[in-house]
Design an enzyme around this catalytic site. Structure first.
Site, PDB file in Angstrom:
ATOM      1  N   ASP A   1      -9.763  10.471   8.787  1.00 35.37           N
ATOM      2  CA  ASP A   1      -9.341   9.934   7.380  1.00 35.37           C
ATOM      3  C   ASP A   1     -10.238   8.401   7.358  1.00 35.37           C
ATOM      4  OD1 ASP A   1      -8.681  10.251   4.952  1.00 35.37           O
ATOM      5  OD2 ASP A   1      -6.547   9.211   5.311  1.00 35.37           O
TER       6      ASP A   1
ATOM      7  N   GLY B   1       0.917  -1.364   0.130  1.00 32.31           N
ATOM      8  CA  GLY B   1      -0.024  -0.036  -0.016  1.00 32.31           C
ATOM      9  C   GLY B   1       0.943   1.316  -0.086  1.00 32.31           C
TER      10      GLY B   1
END
Length: 457
Positions: free
Chosen positions: A217, A97
């Site tokens: 987030d 990622g």
């Protein structure tokens, strides 16, 4: 001698005696000056060395001030060499990622097995103190629905390193399932359970820790799926301590991901736990509809999922916005409608009118229990309905494969970047389909999708 003065060999002449007297008196004075010079030189040299050593010790003390105590925080301190070996020197083959804050690598260790190693970009931390504060904050985060911090690496000098090490979650992120990446899809029950788990994790940040933590987030790519399909909230790079005491909010620079950012936070810079609630409301709508938060289509510039879904939910017509995979699989319309209605309450304009995350997971759990209490075993399909189901499934599968296999006519792809993550957007046109069967409750409604929708891969 005529002068009558006798000369004695033992007596020196007067001039010679005066010279000897002058020489004997100047010798100690000269020696004292030399000794003084030597003493001053030695003292200066010792002072220089002492001050240099003292300065070095002071610098070392400053670097070690506030040094992280891994044992006290119940974390493991990793050496940089260990992390390099575990990730094949942070090779691309171990990269799982990437984002604006840093890259995440899969690392294999003899004792701990597989772990996720988050290596921040050079500019991610403005100071060592900022990194240490984050480690101290995350060391308090212990919950089954939060990705746990296993340890950290902090090294100074030429090979300076500030790295976080988390538990590794095997089944990818919620984004991959919502958008059907790699053929993955979730049943309606799995979607509800994942929503409940993620809500519990966020609620723990808000209410289970003092001072509270605001994630800032919340989005599908930051909700990971474990082996048992349990949700684990991850990526705490933007976390902030929440209001304490009589404070109603904390003032903060706006940070987050477009599409999930609370408009009230953006306009006022007032950060509260309800900021996360708004983001989670968007995710609930995505679980229902499998649609990106903000969609750019060929017919209109952009459309937010809230504006798109609200009319159908307010009319209790959840089937109008439901993910086609759920229509094919079969689902509980009542539960999906409840999830959609709860999502709209999470995104109301006034933050204080939104439910807390604890209320969110409690309402979802109660709704799911109510559905299970009234659950009736499915009736066997008659021959016509069975044929329709098979035909419908084959048609949808064939249609999706045909749409994705044609580069020239059926879709256009473009690479966009949100928070540093590359996403591939596919625009897929699906012909209108109608299902008519008394036994297939979730397929009763005629669905028209002539305008198409986009899927973010």
């Amino acid at each position: 001698m005529s002068s009558g003065q006798a000369f004695s060999p033992t007596s020196a002449p007067p001039n010679l005696q005066h010279h000897r007297s002058s020489s004997s008196s100047s010798s100690p004075m000269l020696g004292g000056v030399v000794i003084a010079i030597v003493i001053v030189f030695v003292a200066g040299w010792l002072c220089f060395c002492f001050r240099r050593k003292l300065f070095a010790n002071f610098s070392l003390w400053r670097r070690q001030k506030g040094k992280l105590d891994a044992a006290k925080m119940k974390l493991r301190r990793f050496r940089l060499e260990e992390l390099q070996k575990a990730t094949d020197n942070f090779s691309k083959s171990c990269l799982v990622g990437c984002g604006a804050f840093g890259n995440v690598y899969r690392g294999t260790f003899e004792a701990e097995g597989t772990l996720a190693i988050k290596k921040p970009h050079a500019e991610s931390y403005t100071s060592t103190e900022e990194f240490r504060n984050e480690v101290k904050l995350l060391s308090k985060v212990k919950h089954d629905n939060l990705v746990g911090l296993v340890g950290f690496c902090e090294e100074i000098g030429p090979k300076a390193a500030k790295i976080l090490v988390y538990e590794y979650v095997t089944n990818g992120s919620l984004l991959e399932y919502i958008m059907g990446r790699g053929g993955r899809s979730l049943t309606w029950r799995e979607r509800v359970k994942i929503a409940i788990g993620a809500a519990k994790g966020i609620a723990h940040l808000h209410e289970g820790i003092s001072p509270s933590i605001i994630h800032r987030d919340i989005k599908p790519s930051n909700i990971l799926i474990g082996e048992g399909y349990e949700a684990k909230v991850s990526d705490f790079g933007l976390v902030r301590s929440g209001p304490v005491g009589d404070q109603s909010h904390v003032s903060s620079q706006v940070k987050g991901t477009p599409g999930y950012l609370d408009p009230a936070y953006c306009s006022s810079f007032h950060l509260t736990p309800f900021t996360d609630v708004y983001s989670f409301g968007v995710i609930l709508l995505q679980l229902v509809a499998a649609r990106p938060a903000v969609e750019s289509s060929r017919n209109n510039a952009s459309s937010h999922i809230i504006d798109w879904a609200r009319p159908s939910i307010e009319k209790d017509s959840i089937e109008d916005i439901l993910d086609t995979d759920l229509l094919i699989q079969g689902c509980n319309m009542q539960m999906m409608l409840k999830m959609g209605q709860l999502a709209l309450r999470c995104v109301v304009k006034v933050p204080k009118k939104r439910p807390t995350m604890t209320q969110v997971w409690q309402e979802l759990e109660a709704a799911l229990k109510s559905v299970d209490d009234h659950f009736l075993p499915p009736q066997p399909l008659d021959e016509d309905s069975s044929t329709l189901m098979t035909s419908t499934t084959d048609q949808a599968t064939s249609l999706r494969m045909n749409q994705l296999s044609s580069m020239d006519h059926d879709y256009s792809s473009s690479i966009v970047s949100i928070d540093g993550i590359g996403l591939e957007r596919f625009h897929v046109d699906i012909d209108s389909m109608s299902f008519q069967s008394a036994r297939l409750r979730c397929l009763e409604t005629s669905i028209s999708m002539d305008e198409g929708f986009s899927i973010i891969q």
